[in-house]
Write a protein that holds these residues in place. Structure first.
Motif, PDB file in Angstrom:
ATOM      1  N   VAL A  23       0.641  10.987 -12.998  1.00 22.43           N
ATOM      2  CA  VAL A  23       0.385   9.554 -13.001  1.00 22.43           C
ATOM      3  C   VAL A  23      -0.793   9.258 -13.925  1.00 22.43           C
ATOM      4  O   VAL A  23      -1.739  10.029 -14.012  1.00 22.43           O
ATOM      5  CB  VAL A  23       0.126   9.013 -11.581  1.00 22.43           C
ATOM      6  CG1 VAL A  23      -1.208   9.481 -11.036  1.00 22.43           C
ATOM      7  CG2 VAL A  23       0.176   7.499 -11.548  1.00 22.43           C
ATOM      8  N   ASN A  24      -0.682   8.182 -14.673  1.00 20.42           N
ATOM      9  CA  ASN A  24      -1.785   7.802 -15.550  1.00 20.42           C
ATOM     10  C   ASN A  24      -1.990   6.297 -15.474  1.00 20.42           C
ATOM     11  O   ASN A  24      -1.263   5.586 -14.775  1.00 20.42           O
ATOM     12  CB  ASN A  24      -1.535   8.266 -16.993  1.00 20.42           C
ATOM     13  CG  ASN A  24      -0.263   7.675 -17.566  1.00 20.42           C
ATOM     14  OD1 ASN A  24       0.022   6.495 -17.370  1.00 20.42           O
ATOM     15  ND2 ASN A  24       0.508   8.494 -18.269  1.00 20.42           N
ATOM     16  N   VAL A  25      -2.964   5.821 -16.191  1.00 24.83           N
ATOM     17  CA  VAL A  25      -3.333   4.415 -16.123  1.00 24.83           C
ATOM     18  C   VAL A  25      -2.190   3.509 -16.579  1.00 24.83           C
ATOM     19  O   VAL A  25      -2.012   2.408 -16.065  1.00 24.83           O
ATOM     20  CB  VAL A  25      -4.647   4.153 -16.902  1.00 24.83           C
ATOM     21  CG1 VAL A  25      -4.420   4.234 -18.399  1.00 24.83           C
ATOM     22  CG2 VAL A  25      -5.222   2.802 -16.520  1.00 24.83           C
ATOM     23  N   HIS A  39       0.826  -1.217   0.000  1.00 27.66           N
ATOM     24  CA  HIS A  39       0.000   0.000   0.000  1.00 27.66           C
ATOM     25  C   HIS A  39       0.856   1.261   0.000  1.00 27.66           C
ATOM     26  O   HIS A  39       0.528   2.248  -0.654  1.00 27.66           O
ATOM     27  CB  HIS A  39      -0.949   0.003   1.203  1.00 27.66           C
ATOM     28  CG  HIS A  39      -2.103  -0.912   1.034  1.00 27.66           C
ATOM     29  ND1 HIS A  39      -2.779  -1.468   2.085  1.00 27.66           N
ATOM     30  CD2 HIS A  39      -2.714  -1.401  -0.081  1.00 27.66           C
ATOM     31  CE1 HIS A  39      -3.745  -2.245   1.635  1.00 27.66           C
ATOM     32  NE2 HIS A  39      -3.724  -2.224   0.333  1.00 27.66           N
ATOM     33  N   ILE A  68       3.189   5.995  -5.829  1.00 29.17           N
ATOM     34  CA  ILE A  68       2.984   6.125  -7.268  1.00 29.17           C
ATOM     35  C   ILE A  68       1.763   6.984  -7.563  1.00 29.17           C
ATOM     36  O   ILE A  68       1.787   7.868  -8.411  1.00 29.17           O
ATOM     37  CB  ILE A  68       2.844   4.734  -7.922  1.00 29.17           C
ATOM     38  CG1 ILE A  68       4.211   4.074  -7.963  1.00 29.17           C
ATOM     39  CG2 ILE A  68       2.241   4.825  -9.309  1.00 29.17           C
ATOM     40  CD1 ILE A  68       4.220   2.693  -8.535  1.00 29.17           C
ATOM     41  N   ILE A  69       0.680   6.732  -6.851  1.00 26.99           N
ATOM     42  CA  ILE A  69      -0.570   7.472  -7.097  1.00 26.99           C
ATOM     43  C   ILE A  69      -0.414   8.953  -6.778  1.00 26.99           C
ATOM     44  O   ILE A  69      -0.992   9.806  -7.443  1.00 26.99           O
ATOM     45  CB  ILE A  69      -1.726   6.847  -6.285  1.00 26.99           C
ATOM     46  CG1 ILE A  69      -2.056   5.475  -6.870  1.00 26.99           C
ATOM     47  CG2 ILE A  69      -2.946   7.739  -6.292  1.00 26.99           C
ATOM     48  CD1 ILE A  69      -3.066   4.685  -6.069  1.00 26.99           C
ATOM     49  N   LEU A 127       0.231   2.890 -13.751  1.00 22.48           N
ATOM     50  CA  LEU A 127      -0.346   1.938 -12.806  1.00 22.48           C
ATOM     51  C   LEU A 127      -0.301   0.514 -13.347  1.00 22.48           C
ATOM     52  O   LEU A 127       0.006  -0.436 -12.611  1.00 22.48           O
ATOM     53  CB  LEU A 127      -1.784   2.328 -12.462  1.00 22.48           C
ATOM     54  CG  LEU A 127      -1.939   3.554 -11.568  1.00 22.48           C
ATOM     55  CD1 LEU A 127      -3.410   3.915 -11.406  1.00 22.48           C
ATOM     56  CD2 LEU A 127      -1.306   3.310 -10.219  1.00 22.48           C
ATOM     57  N   TYR A 182       3.132  -0.743 -12.959  1.00 25.00           N
ATOM     58  CA  TYR A 182       3.390  -1.032 -11.546  1.00 25.00           C
ATOM     59  C   TYR A 182       2.797  -2.388 -11.158  1.00 25.00           C
ATOM     60  O   TYR A 182       3.464  -3.213 -10.528  1.00 25.00           O
ATOM     61  CB  TYR A 182       2.808   0.076 -10.656  1.00 25.00           C
ATOM     62  CG  TYR A 182       2.857  -0.272  -9.196  1.00 25.00           C
ATOM     63  CD1 TYR A 182       4.055  -0.248  -8.502  1.00 25.00           C
ATOM     64  CD2 TYR A 182       1.709  -0.675  -8.520  1.00 25.00           C
ATOM     65  CE1 TYR A 182       4.114  -0.602  -7.161  1.00 25.00           C
ATOM     66  CE2 TYR A 182       1.751  -1.033  -7.190  1.00 25.00           C
ATOM     67  CZ  TYR A 182       2.957  -0.988  -6.507  1.00 25.00           C
ATOM     68  OH  TYR A 182       3.010  -1.346  -5.191  1.00 25.00           O
ATOM     69  N   PHE A 183       1.556  -2.633 -11.536  1.00 25.81           N
ATOM     70  CA  PHE A 183       0.916  -3.900 -11.192  1.00 25.81           C
ATOM     71  C   PHE A 183       1.610  -5.078 -11.885  1.00 25.81           C
ATOM     72  O   PHE A 183       1.730  -6.162 -11.312  1.00 25.81           O
ATOM     73  CB  PHE A 183      -0.582  -3.878 -11.505  1.00 25.81           C
ATOM     74  CG  PHE A 183      -1.364  -3.045 -10.529  1.00 25.81           C
ATOM     75  CD1 PHE A 183      -1.320  -3.321  -9.169  1.00 25.81           C
ATOM     76  CD2 PHE A 183      -2.130  -1.976 -10.955  1.00 25.81           C
ATOM     77  CE1 PHE A 183      -2.035  -2.555  -8.260  1.00 25.81           C
ATOM     78  CE2 PHE A 183      -2.855  -1.207 -10.053  1.00 25.81           C
ATOM     79  CZ  PHE A 183      -2.803  -1.494  -8.701  1.00 25.81           C
ATOM     80  N   LEU A 205       2.245   1.695  -3.508  1.00 26.43           N
ATOM     81  CA  LEU A 205       1.169   2.115  -4.404  1.00 26.43           C
ATOM     82  C   LEU A 205       0.802   3.580  -4.168  1.00 26.43           C
ATOM     83  O   LEU A 205       0.615   4.349  -5.120  1.00 26.43           O
ATOM     84  CB  LEU A 205      -0.058   1.221  -4.209  1.00 26.43           C
ATOM     85  CG  LEU A 205      -1.264   1.494  -5.097  1.00 26.43           C
ATOM     86  CD1 LEU A 205      -0.895   1.337  -6.570  1.00 26.43           C
ATOM     87  CD2 LEU A 205      -2.402   0.556  -4.738  1.00 26.43           C
ATOM     88  N   LYS A 206       0.756   3.983  -2.914  1.00 22.96           N
ATOM     89  CA  LYS A 206       0.413   5.370  -2.582  1.00 22.96           C
ATOM     90  C   LYS A 206       1.446   6.339  -3.154  1.00 22.96           C
ATOM     91  O   LYS A 206       1.102   7.399  -3.661  1.00 22.96           O
ATOM     92  CB  LYS A 206       0.315   5.523  -1.068  1.00 22.96           C
ATOM     93  CG  LYS A 206      -0.102   6.898  -0.623  1.00 22.96           C
ATOM     94  CD  LYS A 206      -0.211   6.961   0.883  1.00 22.96           C
ATOM     95  CE  LYS A 206      -0.545   8.368   1.333  1.00 22.96           C
ATOM     96  NZ  LYS A 206      -0.606   8.471   2.790  1.00 22.96           N
ATOM     97  N   GLU A 234       4.612  -5.843  -9.850  1.00 19.62           N
ATOM     98  CA  GLU A 234       4.215  -6.517  -8.610  1.00 19.62           C
ATOM     99  C   GLU A 234       3.897  -7.985  -8.867  1.00 19.62           C
ATOM    100  O   GLU A 234       4.262  -8.856  -8.083  1.00 19.62           O
ATOM    101  CB  GLU A 234       3.004  -5.817  -7.973  1.00 19.62           C
ATOM    102  CG  GLU A 234       3.334  -4.544  -7.244  1.00 19.62           C
ATOM    103  CD  GLU A 234       4.202  -4.757  -6.011  1.00 19.62           C
ATOM    104  OE1 GLU A 234       4.012  -5.750  -5.278  1.00 19.62           O
ATOM    105  OE2 GLU A 234       5.074  -3.915  -5.779  1.00 19.62           O
TER     106      GLU A 234
END
Length: 163
Positions: A136-138, A124, A130-131, A141, A144-145, A127-128, A148
């Motif tokens: 930041v855009n899709v 978390h 990055i957000i 994300l 990033y996922f 992730l925070k 992970e």
């Protein structure tokens, strides 16, 4: 789902801090470590077989000093046995707010799983970060996922290979 072992111990610690006499008895530098040993026995309940929990708790209950009565009562009603109340003239026992199946970690240890939620809290936090970045855009994300997922697959692979 299991609750974090750290949080169970944190709750015990906070309850002890509420009672000044008990706090002093547990953490004072007196020669007798009886109170500290009793406190540690309560902390160790998370590693007792659930089927044996009631017997073991009742066994240690009889040996505890009277200063622990409030803490033991709290544990009994919220974590072990629930509350006994009278409804329409009958005694009824309600389930504990936090049943042992959620905070007891013996099976977690046997299965070599984690007993804290530190890994989830770390996820978390990453992730925070990055957000909260500007721009930041899709796609960021998604990348990033994907990273992970690769990390989790590496962990699973190393676990399965016995490392």
């Amino acid at each position: 789902m299991k609750y974090c072992n750290f949080h169970f111990n944190q709750i015990l610690h906070r309850r002890v801090k509420r009672e000044k006499t008990l706090t002093h008895l547990i953490w004072s530098n007196n020669k007798s470590h009886e109170h500290l040993m009793c406190y540690n026995m309560l902390r160790a309940l998370v590693f007792v077989n659930i089927e044996d929990l009631e017997t073991i708790f009742n066994d240690i209950l009889s040996s505890f000093p009277k200063e622990f009565s409030s803490l033991l009562s709290f544990l009994k009603s919220n974590y072990l046995f629930g509350r006994i109340s009278r409804q329409r003239g009958k005694l009824i026992q309600t389930a504990p707010k936090f049943p042992p199946k959620y905070w007891n970690h013996l099976d977690t240890i046997i299965q070599k799983l984690l007993v804290t939620t530190n890994n989830l809290e770390g996820f978390h936090l990453r992730l925070k970060k990055i957000i909260m970045q500007k721009g930041v855009n899709v796609y960021i994300l998604i990348n990033y996922f994907n990273d992970e997922i690769l990390n989790v697959l590496k962990i699973i692979e190393s676990y399965n290979s016995g490392m």
